[in-house]
Design an enzyme around this catalytic site. Structure first.
Site, PDB file in Angstrom:
ATOM      1  N   GLU A 261       0.910  -1.139  -0.085  1.00 14.36           N
ATOM      2  CA  GLU A 261      -0.171  -0.011   0.092  1.00 14.36           C
ATOM      3  C   GLU A 261       0.691   1.339   0.106  1.00 14.36           C
ATOM      4  OE1 GLU A 261      -2.967  -0.338   3.151  1.00 14.36           O
ATOM      5  OE2 GLU A 261      -4.030  -0.854   1.247  1.00 14.36           O
TER       6      GLU A 261
ATOM      7  N   GLU B 213      -4.016 -10.489   0.831  1.00  8.80           N
ATOM      8  CA  GLU B 213      -4.558 -10.341   1.886  1.00  8.80           C
ATOM      9  C   GLU B 213      -6.083 -10.597   1.878  1.00  8.80           C
ATOM     10  OE1 GLU B 213      -4.417  -6.366   3.896  1.00  8.80           O
ATOM     11  OE2 GLU B 213      -2.121  -6.398   3.373  1.00  8.80           O
TER      12      GLU B 213
HETATM   13  C1  IPT Z   1      -4.787  -3.311   4.648  1.00  9.68           C
HETATM   14  C2  IPT Z   1      -3.430  -3.293   5.129  1.00  9.68           C
HETATM   15  O1  IPT Z   1      -2.700  -3.587   4.085  1.00  9.68           O
HETATM   16  C3  IPT Z   1      -3.084  -4.088   6.340  1.00  9.68           C
HETATM   17  O2  IPT Z   1      -1.722  -3.599   6.577  1.00  9.68           O
HETATM   18  C4  IPT Z   1      -4.088  -3.888   7.363  1.00  9.68           C
HETATM   19  O3  IPT Z   1      -4.113  -2.763   7.633  1.00  9.68           O
HETATM   20  C5  IPT Z   1      -5.203  -4.380   6.880  1.00  9.68           C
HETATM   21  O4  IPT Z   1      -5.604  -3.819   5.804  1.00  9.68           O
HETATM   22  C6  IPT Z   1      -6.435  -4.148   7.779  1.00  9.68           C
HETATM   23  O5  IPT Z   1      -6.215  -4.783   9.034  1.00  9.68           O
HETATM   24  S1  IPT Z   1      -5.168  -1.708   4.465  1.00  9.68           S
HETATM   25  C7  IPT Z   1      -7.008  -1.987   4.051  1.00  9.68           C
HETATM   26  C8  IPT Z   1      -7.223  -0.298   3.794  1.00  9.68           C
HETATM   27  C9  IPT Z   1      -7.510  -2.446   2.958  1.00  9.68           C
END
Ligand code: IPT
Length: 986
Positions: A432, A504
């Site tokens: 990100e 993720e």
């Molecule tokens: C995404 C991030 O990559 C991760 O570090 C963590 O923050 C997660 O979400 C949330 O727990 S960012 C999200 C705005 C898609």
């Protein structure tokens, strides 16, 4: 103290540091480490609020009495200095790159170390594995250098600055530097020397850096182990040896900076069988040892292949995080993580969002995990500045030429340190940080430097307006939290496609995740979907001792009074901060079980076992135990231990199954490990499948006219029904029983209630606002008409009512028919109509409060784990016996928990409930209000009764805390429904 402001200058990232190299500790000719770990409790430490307040502590004459002591490695916030702070996206300081606040907290460290006469003759280096965020180093008062990039090592040559005898090492660590803009990871912000520091001794001539590659000729069944010496000091003779355990496979001298071995019939490395050879590089005075797993990674027709076989990544995102030590993680901690991961069938890790400790990828190579190794790079805070946006400022650092070198530096440090680890299969440019020229260049560098691996970067989707992007160097189509619909759409597109990965997904925050199986179906359906990484492995919290009631206190964002903070958004792991498994871990484990069974012929009892492993045959690895239960009673069991199926293949087994009857028969197959692995034992349970052998037909709960005939009287408020033993009162305004007594004793301690609400889960954090707008959290019953009739000793009450909240129209209109017999059994049939203009409901059901002492529970439904309509992968249908306290799932932030889905019957204390259709229930020592309002588990106060909720339906839990909205099929949004239940008291 006056410092040169390297820390606000992205043009000076490092001063006096050595070139990057792969991670190793050199050995002497006896193969003993020629390095000393300087970590320990004998470091002197002073904490200062700003650079100006720091005394000239590096000087010889500094009075060290002013300093205390500190253990290295450590994070000073965990030791009472400074301020604990958890923030996700928003920067913890004003956004003014490359500048940082003038009040920039500092930690001054002093360490004495001894150098012997023989050591003094050698080259000496200081190797810092990780320091957050930047640091200045002095030896004996002389400036040695400066470095940054918290999660990557920095090495300094200190030869000539030391002396025989005692030497003074002084390190000044600053909390913030220009690099902090690129370290905006979602975590507690911690500072200090948080990884080991080594004093390394080397001869005058040595190999500094080398690269090992392992091309394989699959047709010829041979492999090559190729060594390239990237950096050599002097001109030492370099003899390379390749060992297979204790057998020397070959020996050769490096010529023109390279050497190669041919390995016949190589044992290839993969995460299931992580076989490694040993490479030794001998120079006249030193040995470097490198473990080598022979394996290839490639893409063919949009499919990711390891050793030319398609693989699926069943992964997690992992931070280096401990509730006791913050970002400091020991090998023991890491091994503990890896062991639980292996036990849970996890085969891949993304090192989110920075390189983990340098020995971590080596452990992963040794124990068998695929890694997405990520650079120390995240700058999503660009998007939250005033007037910021994902299209614009999000990509600030991806575009700003001042940060080009920083981005490249971070990416290079990541790749060069871990390039010889077999576990690393993807490099990641970071997380990100938007997209732009800086990333394009870094990406091209990676592909050029290491063409043997794949390159990943998810943030390519966020490109600033006006930039024509080049993403040709990225090998995979990476997304986070993509919905199942979006994935279907991706694969529905015609033409060539990059492999798809969810770097993720399945956001494991609080009670959830609920959508695992839906994603697994897609992972197995699409060859090009190479898998996903659950966000995330562990909850992050700080351990704050025990509360007065003896409970452990784990704190999250805001608990230290910091600003800004992101509350409990750091509590989103598959395991609690101290690594106790969450229910989500069990869910993920069974969703990624090594075998998936399919009942292909019910009559003949044929079951197809699909081997979901990528490399191992089931033979000699897994056996299964089957059991057939009728109404929870074991009828038959056995073991099948002659399984055999190729990876991705299948085998059929035949079992004698009972003929179809009305009885509730279930077949359960449980898979066990037959052979010992490095981290798991023989007999380890790997997962299971279960099949209902009878159709789950509706069953009308038997309701008879029994017991002493009832009488019926009426007051303005209630219908009173009873006999010699019973006294029940039905409230005309409540549309429900307000009193249930037998032998003068209360069966319920409060009126029975219609209930539509649940204590919001973390995954309800968005929908809860919609629910509150609809008034679901504060609804009341309005009764339009209520009639009671006595016929043959049985009382029937009919009731028309609705449920609505203040200033809002009714969202449910209901018609209930209650029947009570002389034994006090209550049958209720409800016809419901939901106003479809309203959002889906959390649940609908009846809530009882029964006496506190009634703690025994038995149920026939999905257990023993917490289960919901979309979260029951870890649970199976059976009869379970437990207690009310055991049903509670103690999420650090309290919320709805401990429900059991698809129950035919439940008995809590003296109350038994049966449904015509399966229902859900919870039994808790806490009220819904208590679970909804308390911020920490240790604050919970018991209700003084057992709160039993029996639900016609409860909506699923999903993963909408960050993932997509709850899938439509898991929402309770029926327009019309009929519910029939029978309640009786023992
Ligand atoms: C995404 C991030 O990559 C991760 O570090 C963590 O923050 C997660 O979400 C949330 O727990 S960012 C999200 C705005 C898609």
């Amino acid at each position: 103290m006056i410092l040169e402001k390297f820390y606000e200058n992205p043009e000076t990232l490092h001063v006096g540091t050595e070139e990057n190299r792969c991670f190793y500790m050199p050995l002497d000719l006896q193969e003993k480490e020629n390095a000393r770990n300087l970590s320990g409790i004998d470091w002197k430490f002073g904490y200062f609020p700003c650079v100006e307040a720091v005394p000239e502590f590096q000087r010889k004459d500094f009075d060290e009495e002013q300093f205390g002591r500190i253990e290295v490695p450590s994070c000073w916030q965990m030791l009472g200095f400074d301020q604990k702070q958890y923030t996700n996206v928003r920067y913890p300081f004003p956004f003014d790159p490359p500048y940082v606040p003038d009040n920039n907290p500092c930690g001054a460290y002093i360490k004495y170390f001894d150098i012997s006469r023989s050591e003094a003759k050698e080259e000496q280096f200081l190797y810092f594995e990780g320091v957050d965020s930047c640091f200045y180093v002095w030896i004996n008062g002389k400036f040695v250098g400066y470095s940054q990039v918290s999660h990557s090592p920095s090495e300094f040559n200190i030869t000539g600055k030391t002396k025989t005898g005692m030497n003074k090492l002084a390190v000044l660590v600053l909390k913030w530097c220009d690099g902090s803009y690129l370290e905006d990871q979602d975590k507690f912000r911690m500072s200090g020397i948080f990884r080991d520091v080594h004093l390394i001794f080397r001869p005058k001539e040595y190999v500094r850096d080398f690269t090992v590659t392992t091309p394989v000729d699959f047709a010829g069944n041979t492999a090559r182990v190729e060594v390239k010496l990237d950096s050599v000091v002097g001109e030492p003779q370099v003899i390379c040896e390749l060992w297979d355990k204790d057998t020397l496979l070959g020996e050769c001298e490096a010529k023109d900076g390279s050497a190669a071995f041919s390995v016949k019939d190589p044992v290839l490395w993969n995460a299931e069988e992580p076989y490694q050879y040993t490479l030794k590089l001998r120079t006249p005075e030193e040995i470097l040892v490198q473990k080598v797993g022979i394996r290839t990674i490639s893409i063919k027709d949009g499919v990711v292949l390891i050793n030319e076989r398609p693989v699926k990544f069943k992964g997690v995102n992992r931070h280096d995080s401990s509730p006791y030590t913050g970002a400091v993680v020991s090998r023991v901690d890491a091994m503990f993580d890896l062991r639980i991961m292996k036990e849970a069938n996890i085969n891949a890790i993304r090192t989110s969002h920075y390189p983990n400790a340098p020995w971590f990828p080596q452990l992963c190579s040794e124990y068998g995990f695929y890694l997405i190794a990520e650079a120390d790079m995240e700058s999503h805070g660009g998007a939250t500045v005033y007037g910021g946006s994902t299209e614009g400022t999000f990509s600030y650092f991806a575009e700003d030429p001042r940060f080009k070198a920083s981005v490249m530096d971070r990416v290079q440090r990541n790749v060069i340190r871990d390039k010889n680890c077999s576990s690393v299969i993807f490099w990641s440019l970071g997380n990100e940080s938007g997209y732009g020229t800086n990333f394009e260049e870094a990406g091209r560098w990676v592909k050029n430097y290491d063409p043997t691996r794949l390159l990943h970067y998810e943030s390519v989707h966020f490109e600033p307006a006006g930039h024509k992007k080049d993403e040709s160097m990225l090998d995979v189509e990476s997304h986070m939290y993509a919905s199942t619909q979006m994935i279907d759409e991706y694969f529905a597109q015609p033409g060539e496609k990059k492999p798809f990965v969810q770097c993720e997904f399945i956001h494991a925050m609080g009670n959830g995740p609920g959508d695992i199986e839906d994603y697994m179906q897609q992972i197995y359906k699409y060859d090009g979907f190479c898998g996903g990484f659950v966000w995330e492995w562990c909850d992050h919290a700080t351990y704050e001792g025990r509360a007065e009631n003896g409970k452990e206190m784990f704190h999250y964002g805001g608990d230290a009074g910091e600003f800004p903070h992101d509350g409990n958004f750091c509590m989103d792991g598959l395991v609690y901060p101290d690594r106790r498994p969450h229910e989500g871990l069990y869910e993920w484990k069974n969703a990624i079980r090594p075998i998936r069974a399919e009942l292909t012929d019910r009559k003949k009892g044929i079951i197809r076992l699909h081997n979901k492993l990528d490399f191992r045959n089931l033979k000699d690895y897994i056996y299964l135990r089957y059991e057939i239960k009728k109404n929870g009673v074991l009828m038959e069991e056995g073991i099948l231990d002659e399984l055999e199926a190729e990876p991705h293949g299948f085998m059929d087994i035949t079992l004698k199954l009972p003929a179809k009857t009305e009885e509730r028969y279930y077949l359960k197959l449980t898979y066990y490990q037959k052979a010992k692995d490095k981290l798991t034992q023989v007999g380890h349970e790997m997962g299971f499948d279960q099949f209902a052998l009878s159709e789950e037909k509706e069953k009308e709960p038997a309701f008879e006219n029994k017991g002493e005939p009832l009488t019926l009287t009426e007051t303005p408020e209630a219908f009173c029904l009873g006999n010699e033993f019973l006294h029940y009162e039905f409230g005309k305004k409540e549309g429900n029983f307000i009193k249930l007594e037998r032998h003068g004793e209360a069966l319920v301690t409060a009126p029975v209630e219609w209930n539509v609400y649940r204590a919001p889960t973390d995954n309800d954090r968005n929908i809860v606002n919609v629910w509150k707008e609809a008034g679901y959290d504060r609804s009341v019953v309005k009764v339009y008409g209520c009639e009671a009739k006595l016929r043959q000793g049985i009382v029937t009450i009919t009731c028309d009512f609705s449920i609505a909240a203040v200033f809002i129209q009714p969202f449910l209109r209901l018609h209930a028919v209650w029947t009570v017999n002389g034994d006090g059994e209550i049958r209720v049939t409800v016809d419901g109509k939901r106003d479809t203009a309203f959002p889906f409901l959390p649940r609908f059901g009846l809530k009882f409060c029964i006496p506190e002492k009634q703690q025994e529970v038995a149920y026939f439904g999905y257990g023993p784990h917490e289960s919901y309509c979309d979260k029951h992968q870890a649970s199976y249908m059976d009869v379970f016996h437990t207690t009310v306290p055991e049903l509670h799932r103690d999420y650090v932030r309290p919320q709805e928990n401990g429900s059991h889905y698809n129950c035919f019957t439940v008995k809590v204390g003296n109350l038994t409930a049966r449904g015509r259709k399966p229902f859900s229930f919870n039994a808790s020592e806490y009220t819904i209000e208590e679970l909804a309002t308390k911020k920490h588990n240790y604050e919970l106060e018991k209700a003084g009764c057992v709160v039993v909720c029996t639900d016609y339906k409860q909506s699923g839990v999903g993963s909408n805390s960050c993932g997509p909205q709850l899938l439509p099929q898991y929402r309770f949004d029926e327009e019309e429904f009929v519910w029939e239940m029978l309640y009786c008291f023992e």
